[in-house]
Design a protein around this motif. Sequence first.
Motif, PDB file in Angstrom:
ATOM      1  N   ALA A  46      10.733  44.144   4.581  1.00 38.46           N
ATOM      2  CA  ALA A  46       9.849  43.584   5.806  1.00 38.46           C
ATOM      3  C   ALA A  46       8.332  43.114   5.042  1.00 38.46           C
ATOM      4  CB  ALA A  46       9.621  44.882   6.620  1.00 38.46           C
ATOM      5  N   GLU A  47       8.419  43.316   3.707  1.00 40.77           N
ATOM      6  CA  GLU A  47       7.146  42.713   3.207  1.00 40.77           C
ATOM      7  C   GLU A  47       7.330  41.534   2.205  1.00 40.77           C
ATOM      8  OE1 GLU A  47       5.596  46.395   1.311  1.00 40.77           O
ATOM      9  OE2 GLU A  47       4.980  47.159   3.343  1.00 40.77           O
ATOM     10  N   ARG A  48       8.515  41.619   1.423  1.00 42.53           N
ATOM     11  CA  ARG A  48       8.597  40.525   0.421  1.00 42.53           C
ATOM     12  C   ARG A  48       8.866  39.044   1.081  1.00 42.53           C
ATOM     13  NH1 ARG A  48       9.517  37.534  -3.172  1.00 42.53           N
ATOM     14  NH2 ARG A  48      10.741  37.807  -5.130  1.00 42.53           N
ATOM     15  N   LYS A  49       8.422  38.226   0.610  1.00 45.70           N
ATOM     16  CA  LYS A  49       8.599  36.854   1.126  1.00 45.70           C
ATOM     17  C   LYS A  49       9.531  36.002   0.045  1.00 45.70           C
ATOM     18  CE  LYS A  49       4.951  36.380   4.288  1.00 45.70           C
ATOM     19  NZ  LYS A  49       3.595  35.697   4.736  1.00 45.70           N
ATOM     20  N   GLN A  50      10.200  35.012   0.567  1.00 41.91           N
ATOM     21  CA  GLN A  50      10.878  34.252  -0.355  1.00 41.91           C
ATOM     22  C   GLN A  50      10.782  32.943   0.379  1.00 41.91           C
ATOM     23  OE1 GLN A  50      12.188  34.913  -3.297  1.00 41.91           O
ATOM     24  NE2 GLN A  50      12.506  32.916  -3.665  1.00 41.91           N
ATOM     25  N   PHE A  51      10.409  31.811  -0.306  1.00 44.66           N
ATOM     26  CA  PHE A  51      10.408  30.409   0.274  1.00 44.66           C
ATOM     27  C   PHE A  51       9.187  30.370   1.626  1.00 44.66           C
ATOM     28  CE2 PHE A  51      15.121  30.875  -0.905  1.00 44.66           C
ATOM     29  CZ  PHE A  51      14.971  30.012  -2.072  1.00 44.66           C
ATOM     30  N   GLY A  52       8.143  31.357   1.253  1.00 45.13           N
ATOM     31  CA  GLY A  52       7.306  31.397   2.362  1.00 45.13           C
ATOM     32  C   GLY A  52       7.759  32.280   3.715  1.00 45.13           C
ATOM     33  N   VAL A  53       8.830  32.882   3.669  1.00 46.22           N
ATOM     34  CA  VAL A  53       9.067  33.719   4.779  1.00 46.22           C
ATOM     35  C   VAL A  53       9.644  35.007   4.452  1.00 46.22           C
ATOM     36  CG1 VAL A  53       9.787  31.907   6.189  1.00 46.22           C
ATOM     37  CG2 VAL A  53      11.585  32.713   4.975  1.00 46.22           C
ATOM     38  N   LEU A  54       9.496  35.979   5.250  1.00 42.63           N
ATOM     39  CA  LEU A  54       9.962  37.379   4.874  1.00 42.63           C
ATOM     40  C   LEU A  54      11.412  37.444   4.844  1.00 42.63           C
ATOM     41  CD1 LEU A  54       8.028  39.407   7.630  1.00 42.63           C
ATOM     42  CD2 LEU A  54       7.554  39.534   5.145  1.00 42.63           C
ATOM     43  N   ILE A  55      11.855  38.090   3.852  1.00 44.50           N
ATOM     44  CA  ILE A  55      13.464  38.063   3.665  1.00 44.50           C
ATOM     45  C   ILE A  55      14.194  38.849   4.460  1.00 44.50           C
ATOM     46  CG2 ILE A  55      13.158  37.725   1.111  1.00 44.50           C
ATOM     47  CD1 ILE A  55      13.690  40.524   0.485  1.00 44.50           C
ATOM     48  N   SER A  56      13.419  39.799   5.335  1.00 45.29           N
ATOM     49  CA  SER A  56      14.165  40.587   6.262  1.00 45.29           C
ATOM     50  C   SER A  56      14.392  39.793   7.300  1.00 45.29           C
ATOM     51  CB  SER A  56      13.268  41.734   6.927  1.00 45.29           C
ATOM     52  OG  SER A  56      12.042  41.046   7.460  1.00 45.29           O
ATOM     53  N   THR A  57      14.166  38.520   7.515  1.00 46.97           N
ATOM     54  CA  THR A  57      14.599  37.537   8.653  1.00 46.97           C
ATOM     55  C   THR A  57      15.950  36.817   8.190  1.00 46.97           C
ATOM     56  OG1 THR A  57      13.172  35.670   7.701  1.00 46.97           O
ATOM     57  CG2 THR A  57      12.276  37.033   9.251  1.00 46.97           C
ATOM     58  N   PHE A  58      16.291  37.019   6.858  1.00 44.86           N
ATOM     59  CA  PHE A  58      17.426  36.366   6.625  1.00 44.86           C
ATOM     60  C   PHE A  58      18.783  37.016   6.727  1.00 44.86           C
ATOM     61  CE2 PHE A  58      15.361  34.886   2.274  1.00 44.86           C
ATOM     62  CZ  PHE A  58      14.573  34.182   2.836  1.00 44.86           C
ATOM     63  N   GLN A  59      19.596  36.261   7.537  1.00 47.14           N
ATOM     64  CA  GLN A  59      20.902  36.899   8.170  1.00 47.14           C
ATOM     65  C   GLN A  59      21.683  37.790   7.084  1.00 47.14           C
ATOM     66  OE1 GLN A  59      24.382  34.532   9.571  1.00 47.14           O
ATOM     67  NE2 GLN A  59      23.736  35.286  11.447  1.00 47.14           N
TER      68      GLN A  59
ATOM     69  N   VAL B 275      20.411  39.556   4.518  1.00 44.85           N
ATOM     70  CA  VAL B 275      19.630  40.536   4.417  1.00 44.85           C
ATOM     71  C   VAL B 275      19.955  41.656   5.718  1.00 44.85           C
ATOM     72  CG1 VAL B 275      17.485  41.742   3.869  1.00 44.85           C
ATOM     73  CG2 VAL B 275      18.207  39.529   2.908  1.00 44.85           C
ATOM     74  N   GLY B 276      19.629  40.992   6.837  1.00 47.30           N
ATOM     75  CA  GLY B 276      19.983  41.900   7.840  1.00 47.30           C
ATOM     76  C   GLY B 276      21.256  42.420   8.336  1.00 47.30           C
ATOM     77  N   HIS B 277      22.119  41.788   7.716  1.00 46.42           N
ATOM     78  CA  HIS B 277      23.428  42.319   8.008  1.00 46.42           C
ATOM     79  C   HIS B 277      23.700  43.513   6.911  1.00 46.42           C
ATOM     80  CE1 HIS B 277      25.551  38.673   9.947  1.00 46.42           C
ATOM     81  NE2 HIS B 277      24.620  39.357  10.745  1.00 46.42           N
ATOM     82  N   ARG B 278      23.209  43.569   5.706  1.00 46.01           N
ATOM     83  CA  ARG B 278      23.478  44.297   4.599  1.00 46.01           C
ATOM     84  C   ARG B 278      22.616  45.599   4.925  1.00 46.01           C
ATOM     85  NH1 ARG B 278      24.715  43.700  -1.086  1.00 46.01           N
ATOM     86  NH2 ARG B 278      25.788  45.710  -1.513  1.00 46.01           N
ATOM     87  N   ALA B 279      21.379  45.410   5.588  1.00 47.33           N
ATOM     88  CA  ALA B 279      20.666  46.430   6.072  1.00 47.33           C
ATOM     89  C   ALA B 279      21.219  47.315   7.355  1.00 47.33           C
ATOM     90  CB  ALA B 279      18.978  46.024   6.313  1.00 47.33           C
ATOM     91  N   ALA B 280      21.829  46.355   8.163  1.00 51.45           N
ATOM     92  CA  ALA B 280      22.690  46.824   9.259  1.00 51.45           C
ATOM     93  C   ALA B 280      23.937  47.886   8.953  1.00 51.45           C
ATOM     94  CB  ALA B 280      22.574  46.036  10.303  1.00 51.45           C
ATOM     95  N   ASN B 281      24.238  47.251   7.909  1.00 47.53           N
ATOM     96  CA  ASN B 281      25.545  48.062   7.276  1.00 47.53           C
ATOM     97  C   ASN B 281      25.139  49.678   6.644  1.00 47.53           C
ATOM     98  OD1 ASN B 281      27.513  46.319   8.171  1.00 47.53           O
ATOM     99  ND2 ASN B 281      27.555  45.223   6.275  1.00 47.53           N
TER     100      ASN B 281
END
Length: 378
Positions: free
Chosen positions: A259-272, A274-280
């Motif tokens: 929720a804090e780490r950015k890649q390509f200027g956006v939060l990596i938590s917004t990457f699908q 990443v979200g799927h891995r965290a949800a699992n």
Amino acid sequence: MDFGFSEQQRDVQNLARQILSENVSAEKLSQYDDYKAERFDRELWQKLAEAGLLGVAVSEEYGGMGFGFFELGLLVEEAGRTIAPLPLVSHLISAALPIQQFGSTAQKQQWLPGVASGELMLTAALCEAHNDDPAQPYLTTASADGDGLLLNGEKTNVPFAHIANRILLAARTNDGIAVVLLDPKAAGVSLTAQQVTSYEPQYVLHLDNVRIGAGDILAAGSDGSAAMQWIAERSTVALCAHQLGASDKAMRMSASYTAERKQFGVLISTFQAVGHRAANCFIDVECLRLNTYQAISRLDGGLDATNEVQIAKIWAGDVGHRVSYAAQHLHGGTGIDRDYPLWRYCTWLRHNEMALGSSAKTLAKLGKRIAAGEAFCS
């Protein structure tokens, strides 16, 4: 029907969480890395004793709170959440709880008040080389010696054996299993230090014609076999509770980081992905929670829980493995940086995964029970 925690269970959980979270930090844990210091926070141990938490499941007549196994499981879960440098499982569950359940009045009076006050240290020797089933000792034997026993053999991975007042262990006899309380300073006892990835102080326990007096025999024969099954199941579920706390914390650390780490200027938590891995991870942790609480609840109620214990241990191993890997991947290189605290959780998740039987071994045991009609059959 209310399936939530009772008020007393919430109180125990909240008190344990408050004390442990306030007194365990990454900075404090770092002093134990690479065996720079003994991984035991005596000051924190005494704080738990003063708060009554070391006696949470000890009868009131011996100075405890008089609660049950469920409350004790919640305490261990909070210890897992902080990976606190404390021997709660070996001291309270594998050793003190059996004394309360199977001990004589004299044994209870001798040991339980000191357990609740934190003045005495108990531990348990549950493992042997190539044998992680506490209920079936092969390499440790006992023979009759008057009204006592003579012990020979070897136990491995005994936590805090060097400072324990007594070590609970099982030995094979001609008529079953003997469960005894060993004085580690007795003649014929020797300890060899082991190094483990969690940095917990563990020892190989060597026994050479060690005499056990009648007053230190907890159970014997068929009673001993039943007692060790009782101990093994509760110790296994305690590992599951510790694994639950550690897995939950590792998952939440990963969620905070993404929720804090950015890649390509956006939060990596917004990457699908990443979200799927965290949800699992979240689903895995909640499944472990439900299975662990189910096993603890049945044991707390005095019900048969062999199936539930084995299922919980399978989940504990698999969830710890998957959450550890996912947390490392979601953190990237930060996850293996020893200046960041995640790596300590990963070593404990691996430790709990393998202790007292891996998921594969436990699944094989459950499969044999099902095939024999001993599980899930009316």
